[in-house]
Design an enzyme around this catalytic site. Sequence first.
Site, mmCIF file in Angstrom:
data_model
loop_
_atom_site.group_PDB
_atom_site.id
_atom_site.type_symbol
_atom_site.label_atom_id
_atom_site.label_comp_id
_atom_site.label_asym_id
_atom_site.label_seq_id
_atom_site.Cartn_x
_atom_site.Cartn_y
_atom_site.Cartn_z
ATOM 1 C CE1 TYR A 70 -2.590 2.617 5.580
ATOM 2 C CE2 TYR A 70 -0.294 2.879 4.977
ATOM 3 C CZ TYR A 70 -1.421 2.096 5.088
ATOM 4 O OH TYR A 70 -1.378 0.783 4.690
ATOM 5 C CB CYS A 108 -8.510 23.756 19.246
ATOM 6 S SG CYS A 108 -9.140 25.147 18.314
ATOM 7 N NE ARG A 123 1.529 7.524 8.536
ATOM 8 C CZ ARG A 123 2.826 7.483 8.708
ATOM 9 N NH1 ARG A 123 3.557 8.544 8.437
ATOM 10 N NH2 ARG A 123 3.409 6.397 9.154
ATOM 11 C CE1 TYR A 141 -0.274 4.927 13.969
ATOM 12 C CE2 TYR A 141 0.073 6.293 12.024
ATOM 13 C CZ TYR A 141 -0.680 5.366 12.715
ATOM 14 O OH TYR A 141 -1.822 4.872 12.147
ATOM 15 N N GLY A 189 0.844 -1.194 0.000
ATOM 16 C CA GLY A 189 0.000 0.000 0.000
ATOM 17 C C GLY A 189 0.872 1.235 0.000
ATOM 18 N NE ARG A 190 3.958 2.894 5.400
ATOM 19 C CZ ARG A 190 3.349 3.422 6.458
ATOM 20 N NH1 ARG A 190 3.339 4.721 6.630
ATOM 21 N NH2 ARG A 190 2.767 2.660 7.360
HETATM 22 N N1 LLP Z 1 -2.381 -5.878 3.978
HETATM 23 C C1 LLP Z 1 -2.927 -5.824 5.196
HETATM 24 C C2 LLP Z 1 -3.674 -6.969 5.696
HETATM 25 C C3 LLP Z 1 -2.775 -4.679 5.983
HETATM 26 O O1 LLP Z 1 -3.317 -4.634 7.188
HETATM 27 C C4 LLP Z 1 -2.052 -3.579 5.470
HETATM 28 C C5 LLP Z 1 -1.896 -2.357 6.261
HETATM 29 C C6 LLP Z 1 -1.511 -3.674 4.175
HETATM 30 C C7 LLP Z 1 -1.680 -4.849 3.457
HETATM 31 C C8 LLP Z 1 -0.727 -2.554 3.534
HETATM 32 O O2 LLP Z 1 0.427 -2.294 4.242
HETATM 33 P P1 LLP Z 1 1.503 -1.229 3.704
HETATM 34 O O3 LLP Z 1 2.166 -1.819 2.484
HETATM 35 O O4 LLP Z 1 0.771 0.020 3.382
HETATM 36 O O5 LLP Z 1 2.430 -1.066 4.840
HETATM 37 N N2 LLP Z 1 -2.022 3.893 9.520
HETATM 38 C C9 LLP Z 1 -0.678 3.374 9.621
HETATM 39 C C10 LLP Z 1 -0.487 2.142 8.759
HETATM 40 C C11 LLP Z 1 -1.479 1.046 9.030
HETATM 41 C C12 LLP Z 1 -1.297 -0.138 8.135
HETATM 42 C C13 LLP Z 1 -2.458 -1.049 8.227
HETATM 43 N N3 LLP Z 1 -2.373 -2.214 7.426
HETATM 44 C C14 LLP Z 1 0.313 4.458 9.254
HETATM 45 O O6 LLP Z 1 -0.123 5.582 8.966
HETATM 46 O O7 LLP Z 1 1.509 4.247 9.269
#
Ligand code: LLP
Length: 417
Positions: free
Chosen positions: A376, A346, A315, A319, A282-283
């Site tokens: 995100y 605020c 974020r 975090y 994703g990211r």
């Molecule tokens: N697959 C599953 C089952 C997941 O839970 C996630 C992310 C992904 C794929 C994608 O992961 P990536 O490649 O994006 O790391 N809000 C947090 C990140 C939460 C990720 C949740 N799951 C942040 O802003 O860092």
Amino acid sequence: MTIDPERLDTVWPRATTRSGGELYLGGISARELAREHGTPAYILDEDDFIARARAWRDALPGGDVHYGGKAFLCPEIVRWLDRLGLNLDVCTGGELAVARAGGIDPARVTFHGNNKSAAELRAAVTWGAGCVVLDSFTELTRLAAIAAEHGVRQRVMIRVTPGVDASTHKAIATGGDDSKFGFSLSAGDAERAIRLVRAEPSLELYGLHSHIGSQLLELDGFTLAARKMTAFATAMDVDRLDLGGGLGIVYRPGDPVPPTPGELVAALQKETGGLHLAVEPGRSIAGPSTVALYEVGTIKGVYASVDGGMSDNPRPAMYGSPYTAILASRTSGAPERAFTIAGKHCESGDVLVRDLPLPADLAPGDLLAIPASGAYQRSMASNYNHVTRPPVVAVRDGRSRVIVRRETEEDLLRLYV
Ligand code: LLP
């Protein structure tokens, strides 16, 4: 054209340049983008997003690449994925609705989540979602009944918690034995779930799934999970492994650089041998493609406050995530001094970047650009303080178009009786 190598590091989307002191995104100057679309705005470099999605697809030719829609999703993104031949992961009924609105073949959609409601499962089953990732015994029974009720044999994967503690922020680590996600491998729950699915006529066991965390910068956690999952899949006679997402990105110049998709896939394949492999980035696709553009409103001591903040980027507050920013609308010969880039909310914790060296003559009306803002951020944006959420503007070859429009006060007021 003057390119300042110190400031235009790899954290910027590929087509980013600097000319006459101004930042150009997809061939359009920051000031022009701000004039046309307002600020704050997320500026998404379309070619950058597509190149990163393609790099993943090319890294795993015989396997499946599912884009993790939670990073950032809208119907236009769904259409791009469709064209590129990527699959899509969703984790709520809302994301499923966006997938549907984007017109992707439902067979290419996988439905995740640790608490999918009966209504969400019904929506997935009746739409024809390719796969549902089971996360609990409750859900297994719930889905089996819904599929049977609709005369469907639903493909499922079983989410396994492999007992791997990935080195990342604890809020985004998901592979440890104490995780709320999945069936524990060590406690025997995963094995029991496989047996139950195999005994359910309305369910078809498609594969095993694990996802150990996000913003991971090293291969160790990935390879350990792959090794454990491969051993388990082989023992259980399952031939398909989905090892999730999690590959991190660089947020600031000089920060540690993660492996490439090709390096990660090669490391996974070394562990998984002949098993069919799927990944869910994703990211690493969405994050680097987008720059958040803000206008400075007030300067007070160390604080430079911008017209957005924790509502469009929670974020740093959630975090402690590090970001950087640059002055995007002009050059300055002034010496630098440290500023803290604060939002307009605020809360004292509403800070986007702390102690950032910027030209001392930074002034109201200047534009600041924060790179690595594609994942995100819009997807986690809120309406805190009734601030409207920024648009996402796709840029390419000197042209811009809105793919998510700016929220209006009318949009906000529509909810109230
Ligand atoms: N697959 C599953 C089952 C997941 O839970 C996630 C992310 C992904 C794929 C994608 O992961 P990536 O490649 O994006 O790391 N809000 C947090 C990140 C939460 C990720 C949740 N799951 C942040 O802003 O860092």
